[in-house]
Scaffold this motif. Structure first.
Motif, PDB file in Angstrom:
ATOM      1  N   UNK A  97       1.638 106.247  55.563  1.00 34.90           N
ATOM      2  CA  UNK A  97       2.969 106.608  56.037  1.00 34.90           C
ATOM      3  C   UNK A  97       3.858 106.799  54.817  1.00 34.90           C
ATOM      4  N   UNK A  98       4.530 107.931  54.743  1.00 31.68           N
ATOM      5  CA  UNK A  98       5.381 108.202  53.588  1.00 31.68           C
ATOM      6  C   UNK A  98       6.701 108.805  54.044  1.00 31.68           C
ATOM      7  N   UNK A  99       7.676 108.722  53.145  1.00 24.76           N
ATOM      8  CA  UNK A  99       9.003 109.285  53.410  1.00 24.76           C
ATOM      9  C   UNK A  99       9.565 109.778  52.085  1.00 24.76           C
ATOM     10  N   UNK A 100      10.087 110.996  52.109  1.00 22.55           N
ATOM     11  CA  UNK A 100      10.623 111.605  50.884  1.00 22.55           C
ATOM     12  C   UNK A 100       9.580 111.603  49.759  1.00 22.55           C
ATOM     13  N   UNK A 103       5.111 106.853  49.241  1.00 18.94           N
ATOM     14  CA  UNK A 103       4.310 106.078  50.181  1.00 18.94           C
ATOM     15  C   UNK A 103       5.079 104.838  50.591  1.00 18.94           C
ATOM     16  N   UNK A 104       5.255 104.680  51.907  1.00 16.30           N
ATOM     17  CA  UNK A 104       5.950 103.516  52.455  1.00 16.30           C
ATOM     18  C   UNK A 104       4.953 102.441  52.859  1.00 16.30           C
ATOM     19  N   UNK A 105       3.830 102.861  53.424  1.00 13.95           N
ATOM     20  CA  UNK A 105       2.817 101.895  53.861  1.00 13.95           C
ATOM     21  C   UNK A 105       1.454 102.567  53.834  1.00 13.95           C
ATOM     22  N   UNK A 106       0.435 101.747  53.575  1.00 15.12           N
ATOM     23  CA  UNK A 106      -0.942 102.242  53.526  1.00 15.12           C
ATOM     24  C   UNK A 106      -1.830 101.228  54.242  1.00 15.12           C
ATOM     25  N   UNK A 107      -2.695 101.725  55.132  1.00 17.42           N
ATOM     26  CA  UNK A 107      -3.575 100.866  55.915  1.00 17.42           C
ATOM     27  C   UNK A 107      -5.007 101.346  55.696  1.00 17.42           C
ATOM     28  N   UNK A 108      -5.890 100.427  55.301  1.00 17.17           N
ATOM     29  CA  UNK A 108      -7.208 100.835  54.803  1.00 17.17           C
ATOM     30  C   UNK A 108      -8.342 100.140  55.545  1.00 17.17           C
ATOM     31  N   UNK A 109      -9.415 100.914  55.766  1.00 21.02           N
ATOM     32  CA  UNK A 109     -10.714 100.339  56.135  1.00 21.02           C
ATOM     33  C   UNK A 109     -11.725 100.873  55.134  1.00 21.02           C
ATOM     34  N   UNK A 110     -12.663 100.009  54.721  1.00 19.47           N
ATOM     35  CA  UNK A 110     -13.560 100.360  53.626  1.00 19.47           C
ATOM     36  C   UNK A 110     -14.866 101.000  54.069  1.00 19.47           C
ATOM     37  N   UNK A 119     -11.966 102.715  62.293  1.00 20.57           N
ATOM     38  CA  UNK A 119     -11.002 102.063  63.188  1.00 20.57           C
ATOM     39  C   UNK A 119      -9.931 101.311  62.405  1.00 20.57           C
ATOM     40  N   UNK A 120      -9.094 102.005  61.666  1.00 23.10           N
ATOM     41  CA  UNK A 120      -8.011 101.301  60.971  1.00 23.10           C
ATOM     42  C   UNK A 120      -6.922 100.854  61.949  1.00 23.10           C
ATOM     43  N   UNK A 121      -6.369  99.661  61.713  1.00 24.28           N
ATOM     44  CA  UNK A 121      -5.209  99.171  62.470  1.00 24.28           C
ATOM     45  C   UNK A 121      -3.949  99.457  61.665  1.00 24.28           C
ATOM     46  N   UNK A 122      -3.005 100.117  62.289  1.00 24.84           N
ATOM     47  CA  UNK A 122      -1.743 100.472  61.639  1.00 24.84           C
ATOM     48  C   UNK A 122      -0.646  99.590  62.224  1.00 24.84           C
ATOM     49  N   UNK A 123       0.047  98.815  61.344  1.00 28.70           N
ATOM     50  CA  UNK A 123       1.132  97.925  61.776  1.00 28.70           C
ATOM     51  C   UNK A 123       2.379  98.279  60.963  1.00 28.70           C
ATOM     52  N   UNK A 124       3.167  99.247  61.400  1.00 32.45           N
ATOM     53  CA  UNK A 124       4.361  99.633  60.639  1.00 32.45           C
ATOM     54  C   UNK A 124       5.436  98.548  60.724  1.00 32.45           C
ATOM     55  N   UNK A 125       6.162  98.337  59.635  1.00 28.77           N
ATOM     56  CA  UNK A 125       7.223  97.323  59.639  1.00 28.77           C
ATOM     57  C   UNK A 125       8.612  97.932  59.559  1.00 28.77           C
ATOM     58  N   UNK A 126       8.692  99.258  59.679  1.00 28.57           N
ATOM     59  CA  UNK A 126       9.982  99.939  59.694  1.00 28.57           C
ATOM     60  C   UNK A 126       9.976 101.001  60.778  1.00 28.57           C
ATOM     61  N   UNK A 127      11.139 101.237  61.349  1.00 29.50           N
ATOM     62  CA  UNK A 127      11.268 102.305  62.333  1.00 29.50           C
ATOM     63  C   UNK A 127      11.729 103.585  61.644  1.00 29.50           C
ATOM     64  N   UNK A 128      11.621 104.687  62.380  1.00 29.71           N
ATOM     65  CA  UNK A 128      12.078 105.963  61.851  1.00 29.71           C
ATOM     66  C   UNK A 128      10.980 107.012  61.869  1.00 29.71           C
ATOM     67  N   UNK A 129      11.263 108.117  61.210  1.00 27.83           N
ATOM     68  CA  UNK A 129      10.317 109.233  61.159  1.00 27.83           C
ATOM     69  C   UNK A 129       9.640 109.240  59.794  1.00 27.83           C
ATOM     70  N   UNK A 130       8.313 109.324  59.809  1.00 35.76           N
ATOM     71  CA  UNK A 130       7.515 109.289  58.596  1.00 35.76           C
ATOM     72  C   UNK A 130       6.555 110.479  58.579  1.00 35.76           C
ATOM     73  N   UNK A 131       6.032 110.762  57.389  1.00 38.52           N
ATOM     74  CA  UNK A 131       4.940 111.724  57.256  1.00 38.52           C
ATOM     75  C   UNK A 131       3.621 110.961  57.341  1.00 38.52           C
ATOM     76  N   UNK A 132       2.730 111.447  58.195  1.00 35.81           N
ATOM     77  CA  UNK A 132       1.459 110.761  58.435  1.00 35.81           C
ATOM     78  C   UNK A 132       0.318 111.535  57.775  1.00 35.81           C
TER      79      UNK A 132
END
Length: 519
Positions: A97-100, A103-110, A119-132
């Motif tokens: 998830x990125x903005x401007x 990178x705001x958040x990154x969720x990884x499975x190896x 099957x990555x689990x994504x747990x965002x900690x901010x609201x709003x519109x992001x680039x996925x």
């Protein structure tokens, strides 16, 4: 794609009644060994986002619930290699998830949870519109899919689906695609050439094929056995012919015959030299040049025969024979004699041809005769392959007929090509398609995508990773393995080009093709 559970069923799940069953996430796929409680509690109740995207390496098919702040959302992610349409079996996957552009958040499975599925689990900690974006890395390549904007909502009540699934009529799962023959191709505009049907006969080029005939009655003699397939050089000795001379043969007549044979040989040689220059300039016909070459070959044989007969009579040695030599460099195609066999004058003894080149003499119906001068080559099926003989395959149009054969009512085109580029068996007759006219820009797909369904031409268009739509199409020009579509599909749609029949079976609900997971 996703499954809605009734409230009583949700209560049972919350109490752990189905605790031992595989967790269903992102559209109802069971994934053994996963336990995503949050995804069960809300993702399965809500229809999933569904995205299918392609890049140079992979097809991505991903299903995930709306993103809600501080709540886990499982991305059921399918990766398919586009070079073989098989499941990706290794790699590290990042959901970004990125903005401007940061990178705001990154969720990884190896590694994949199972073949082709991450099957990555994504747990965002901010609201709003992001680039996925989803980025898959292996030891040898990296595949990145930028999926555009995605919203992280405050709560589930205000969440909605931003990427809806299609309502296609046929479901054909990824596990089925990976296990069965399968491929897709994009419909696009390409230049196609119109072709007309005909038959082609494989021959050797002028001066590169010959039948060696017996110059006289006699017995064939050879120190070795010549076999078909052997290579020979020009003037290589193939054996000798011991002619039978009658007792009343006059030596004076033989001397006169020798002088006559020498004269005929010199005239024939000069004639061939003159006609060859004219033929290369296009001033005389191929037929006239071939007749002159034939006369020269006969003159050579007559001269050698007369010389041998004169030596035999003047020396009184009955064992003197006429040398049989290879007039060209090439390979032996057929052998009609063996040591000790008796032959009559004119009987075939050997046939030879050069190895490097072949001609394909194509006969097409006379109604296409006015167009054959525009030909650029042919395409044909040979040994379970489709071959194209044109400039790109080093083929050359060497002759186009200007008259109709009165017996076959056909016109002829001769095409020269390297032997390794096409059929090489001399005398073989094959159905071919002769290109005529200029190429035409056409919307086209592979011929293999077409299914004959009760007399209708049908294709299956992929609308999402596991969803397909049956389309009736109208066919146009066929060029080799590509065919024009004049109605039924649009540019840049993905059609099933391999395994379309399996998709058809899936549309009828057949069980024979197997299922990888439940929907």
């Amino acid at each position: 794609m996703s499954t809605k559970f009734l409230k009583p069923l949700l209560l049972l799940i919350a109490l752990g009644v189905f605790h031992s069953q595989p967790v269903l996430s992102g559209g109802g796929h069971p994934h053994d060994g996963s336990n995503h409680e949050d995804e069960k509690n809300h993702g399965a109740e809500t229809p999933a986002n569904v995205v299918t995207q392609y890049n140079n390496y992979t097809e991505l098919f991903v299903e995930f619930p709306p993103l809600v702040v501080n709540q886990a959302a499982t991305f059921v992610t399918h990766f398919t290699r586009l070079n073989n349409f098989k499941a990706v079996t290794e790699g590290t996957l990042d959901v970004i998830l990125s903005r401007n552009r940061k990178v705001v958040a990154r969720f990884r499975v190896k590694k994949p949870a199972r073949k082709g599925i991450f099957l990555p689990d994504v747990v965002p900690n901010k609201t709003g519109i992001f680039e996925l974006a989803l980025e898959l890395k292996t030891d040898s390549w990296t595949s990145r899919h930028n999926l555009g904007s995605i919203t992280v909502f405050n709560n589930l009540d205000e969440a909605y689906i931003e990427n809806k699934s299609s309502d296609a009529e046929v479901s054909y799962l990824k596990e089925q695609q990976w296990e069965n023959p399968f491929a897709i191709s994009k419909s696009q505009f390409v230049k196609l050439r119109t072709s007309v049907p005909g038959f082609g006969t494989v021959t050797a080029p002028l001066n590169q094929y010959t039948i060696i005939r017996a110059p006289d009655d006699g017995y064939f003699s050879s120190g070795k056995i010549i076999s078909a397939g052997e290579s020979v050089n020009i003037n290589d000795e193939l054996g000798s012919l011991i002619p039978r001379l009658g007792e009343d043969t006059d030596i004076g007549e033989l001397i006169v015959d020798l002088e006559r044979a020498k004269s005929r040989f010199e005239l024939a040689k000069a004639d061939v030299k003159r006609l060859k220059q004219l033929f290369n300039k296009g001033s005389v016909s191929e037929k006239l040049y071939m007749e002159a070459q034939k006369e020269l070959n006969i003159a050579v044989v007559e001269l050698k025969t007369t010389q041998s007969r004169l030596r035999q009579r003047s020396g009184g040695v009955e064992s003197v024979g006429i040398n049989i030599e290879a007039p060209i460099k090439g390979e032996v195609l057929s052998v009609h004699v063996h040591p000790g066999s008796f032959v009559r004058e004119g009987d075939p003894m050997f046939s030879l041809a050069a190895k490097e080149m072949r001609w394909l003499k194509v006969q097409v119906p006379e109604k296409f005769g006015e167009k054959i001068h525009t030909t650029s080559g042919v395409w044909l099926k040979h040994n379970n392959r489709t071959l194209v003989l044109d400039k790109q395959s080093q083929a050359l149009i060497v002759n186009t007929s200007r008259e109709v054969n009165p017996l076959t009512r056909t016109v002829e085109v001769a095409i020269a090509y390297p032997s390794e580029k096409g059929p090489s068996l001399i005398g073989a007759r094959l159905p071919v398609y002769l290109y005529i006219g200029e190429p035409k820009l056409s919307l086209a797909i592979p011929v293999s995508a077409i299914i004959d369904d009760n007399g209708q031409s049908v294709v299956y268009v992929q609308t999402n990773g596991e969803s397909f739509e049956r389309r009736v199409v109208t066919l146009g020009i066929r060029d080799n393995n590509t065919i024009e579509i004049t109605s039924g599909i649009e540019p840049n749609e993905w059609v099933v080009s391999k395994g379309a029949y399996y998709v058809k079976l899936a549309s009828t609900g057949g069980d024979s093709i197997g299922h990888g997971h439940a929907h």
